[in-house]
Design a protein around this motif. Sequence first.
Motif, short mmCIF file in Angstrom:
data_model
loop_
_atom_site.label_atom_id
_atom_site.label_comp_id
_atom_site.label_asym_id
_atom_site.label_seq_id
_atom_site.Cartn_x
_atom_site.Cartn_y
_atom_site.Cartn_z
N ALA A 237 0.83 -1.20 0.00
CA ALA A 237 0.00 0.00 0.00
C ALA A 237 0.87 1.25 0.00
O ALA A 237 0.56 2.24 -0.68
N ALA A 238 1.96 1.24 0.77
CA ALA A 238 2.85 2.41 0.82
C ALA A 238 3.51 2.63 -0.54
O ALA A 238 3.64 3.78 -0.99
N LEU B 95 3.84 5.60 -5.69
CA LEU B 95 3.75 5.64 -7.15
C LEU B 95 2.71 6.66 -7.60
O LEU B 95 2.96 7.48 -8.50
N LEU B 96 1.54 6.61 -6.99
CA LEU B 96 0.46 7.52 -7.39
C LEU B 96 0.78 8.97 -7.00
O LEU B 96 0.44 9.90 -7.74
N ALA B 97 1.44 9.15 -5.86
CA ALA B 97 1.79 10.51 -5.43
C ALA B 97 2.85 11.12 -6.33
O ALA B 97 2.73 12.27 -6.77
N LEU B 98 3.90 10.36 -6.64
CA LEU B 98 4.96 10.88 -7.52
C LEU B 98 4.41 11.18 -8.91
O LEU B 98 4.78 12.19 -9.53
N ALA B 99 3.53 10.31 -9.39
CA ALA B 99 2.91 10.56 -10.69
C ALA B 99 2.10 11.84 -10.67
O ALA B 99 2.11 12.62 -11.63
N TYR C 192 -9.79 7.21 -4.48
CA TYR C 192 -9.17 6.81 -5.73
C TYR C 192 -8.10 5.74 -5.52
O TYR C 192 -7.96 4.82 -6.32
N GLY C 193 -7.31 5.91 -4.47
CA GLY C 193 -6.15 5.05 -4.29
C GLY C 193 -6.42 3.76 -3.54
O GLY C 193 -5.77 2.74 -3.81
N GLY D 261 -1.81 6.95 1.74
CA GLY D 261 -1.07 5.69 1.73
C GLY D 261 -0.49 5.36 3.09
O GLY D 261 -0.56 4.21 3.55
N ARG D 262 0.07 6.36 3.74
CA ARG D 262 0.64 6.15 5.08
C ARG D 262 -0.45 5.84 6.09
O ARG D 262 -0.33 4.94 6.92
#
Length: 391
Positions: free
Chosen positions: A39-40, A45-49, A226-227, A352-353
């Motif tokens: 999950a982290a 991945l989604l945050a950096l994107a 979304y995540g 995520g965290r």
Amino acid sequence: MSPQALSLRFAFYYGAVFLAVGCYLPFWPLWLESRGFSAAQIGTLLALAAWVKVAASPALAHLSDRAGWGKGTIVLLSGISLLAFAAFVPAAGFVWILAVQVVVAASFPLLVPLGESQTLAAVSRHSLDYGRIRLWGSLAFIAGSLAAGRLLGAFSADWVLWLILAALVLTFAAAVALPGRQHNRTAAEPAEDRSLRRLLGLLRRPGLLVFLLAAALIQASHAAYYGFSSLHWRASGIGETTIALLWTEGVVVEILFFAVSRRLTQRFSPVTLLLAAGLLGSLRWAVTAVTIDLALLAAVQTLHAATFAVTHLAAMHYITRATPAALSASMQSFYSALSGGLAMGGAMLLAGRLYETGPGFAFFGMAAVALAASGCALAAGRLGRAAPETA
């Protein structure tokens, strides 16, 4: 070209783009999970994107405005998006997938604000009904999410990627079919209207950034949804088809809102709409945090009409009034980078965290973000610039 023909072409484009988005948003985390990511790692991945959008989207959109490319930029980026998603097929390992995700983030999300810019220009010039064009995107989102949910439940997460690729083929065709340039310079429009200096001057207006920040925070409050909602609901015993139906329900009420949106925007100011969206968003995420009861989840999914559709419509009408047509794509992409990039990236990393601590913590965090957005909406209203005249 007749107004009806214009509406059909823009509706086709929205349908194709959001068919891909409907496969991507609900189920891309499940595709990433099928590749063995935690999950982290998925949140990272989604945050950096999302953060890639902060630099890429405004820069590319402003270049498109300055050059007057419009449709050409959309065609180019739809082609790049198709090739980038195709690169996921042989991808293996965190670094490779991260690299491809960055390319996707620099191209795929920009298809929406650039399309909005072209559509809103045509709406202004030809008196088209924006809500009735935009709802076709929502209908396509439903089709994408239902198809992905059914195939994922019956087969494997690999089908998510193949559906996205098929939708992007349609997107490329729809981009080619779009009408030509909508932002031709007129004799009355000074050349500096296209400059970066002019854009920065607009962004220095009191209240503008506060208003856009309020809208961005409400959109960013969807990060846990979304995540991680699909992961959370599936882990709680809810099947993929039911998950797709929950997502679909949210989009159905979004469609209904867009169908009557013209009347609502005539009665209520953008600040009033944002304030309501933020408060209802806090309620939506708080309930999602504490229950997996399908009846309650179905009830709060109707609030997607507030958290997404009301926020989106308020921002679109505000930007249209506040921005000259020649800089529409630049302002649309600035807002997209702020909401879907900077704010969403931070919220996704936080979600995520928090999700690793417990799913409820992630959704309570998003409720706090939505409540903060309501405060920003009130501040924008007090600054008295919620609906400025076009520059």
